[in-house]
Design an enzyme around this catalytic site. Sequence first.
Site, PDB file in Angstrom:
ATOM      1  N   CYS A 271      46.624  45.336  50.268  1.00  0.00           N
ATOM      2  CA  CYS A 271      47.755  44.786  49.502  1.00  0.00           C
ATOM      3  C   CYS A 271      48.108  45.611  48.277  1.00  0.00           C
ATOM      4  CB  CYS A 271      47.469  43.341  49.111  1.00  0.00           C
ATOM      5  SG  CYS A 271      46.329  43.170  47.727  1.00  0.00           S
TER       6      CYS A 271
ATOM      7  N   CYS B 136      39.215  40.583  47.917  1.00  0.00           N
ATOM      8  CA  CYS B 136      40.364  40.860  47.065  1.00  0.00           C
ATOM      9  C   CYS B 136      40.957  39.524  46.628  1.00  0.00           C
ATOM     10  CB  CYS B 136      41.401  41.671  47.828  1.00  0.00           C
ATOM     11  SG  CYS B 136      42.935  41.916  46.919  1.00  0.00           S
TER      12      CYS B 136
ATOM     13  N   CYS C 194      33.830  50.916  39.568  1.00  0.00           N
ATOM     14  CA  CYS C 194      33.856  50.076  38.372  1.00  0.00           C
ATOM     15  C   CYS C 194      35.038  49.126  38.521  1.00  0.00           C
ATOM     16  CB  CYS C 194      34.019  51.007  37.163  1.00  0.00           C
ATOM     17  SG  CYS C 194      33.924  50.193  35.582  1.00  0.00           S
TER      18      CYS C 194
ATOM     19  N   CYS D 138      43.172  47.995  46.445  1.00  0.00           N
ATOM     20  CA  CYS D 138      42.957  47.338  47.733  1.00  0.00           C
ATOM     21  C   CYS D 138      43.792  48.060  48.791  1.00  0.00           C
ATOM     22  CB  CYS D 138      43.391  45.871  47.645  1.00  0.00           C
ATOM     23  SG  CYS D 138      43.347  45.015  49.248  1.00  0.00           S
TER      24      CYS D 138
ATOM     25  N   CYS E  14      44.648  39.229  48.345  1.00  0.00           N
ATOM     26  CA  CYS E  14      44.938  39.101  49.783  1.00  0.00           C
ATOM     27  C   CYS E  14      43.755  38.578  50.581  1.00  0.00           C
ATOM     28  CB  CYS E  14      45.399  40.428  50.369  1.00  0.00           C
ATOM     29  SG  CYS E  14      44.094  41.642  50.570  1.00  0.00           S
TER      30      CYS E  14
HETATM   31 FE    FE Z   1      44.161  42.927  48.542  1.00  0.00          FE
END
Ligand code: FE
Length: 135
Positions: free
Chosen positions: A100, A48, A120, A97, A51
């Site tokens: 976060c 991510c 996607c 995510c 984060c």
């Molecule tokens: Fe994240």
Amino acid sequence: MKHRKPPADDDRRRNLTDEQHRITQRGGTERPFSGAYVDCKLDGVYRCVCCGIELFSSDHKYDSGSGWPSFWLPLAEDRVQVRRDVSHGMIREEVRCFNCDAHLGHVFPDGPKPTGLRYCINSAALDLDSESAED
Ligand code: FE
């Protein structure tokens, strides 16, 4: 076994580019075939961008022809959350995510076996930790 979630990384978030911020914090979408990882075939783990947790593996990346990085499986089920998104006159499943809450992209039921899913994902929401990269 439950792991405690790592805290969101404020330094990372502060350093987002405008495009990364527009996509991850405001639910935006990058133009198709514009992202850095669309055709990327490097081995590694996609984190991510906000984060740093590991979200997807290159092992599950495939060429969907859609213009966005596509995966048929997240690295683990507890890395992403999926919610109904009815914006733009469409009913879609939004992928965020888990740690976060950053917007990552959408998941569609037209992926390859065995899952039949296509995650996607915007390149701008990802940060590839490449096994072959040398710093
Ligand atoms: Fe994240």
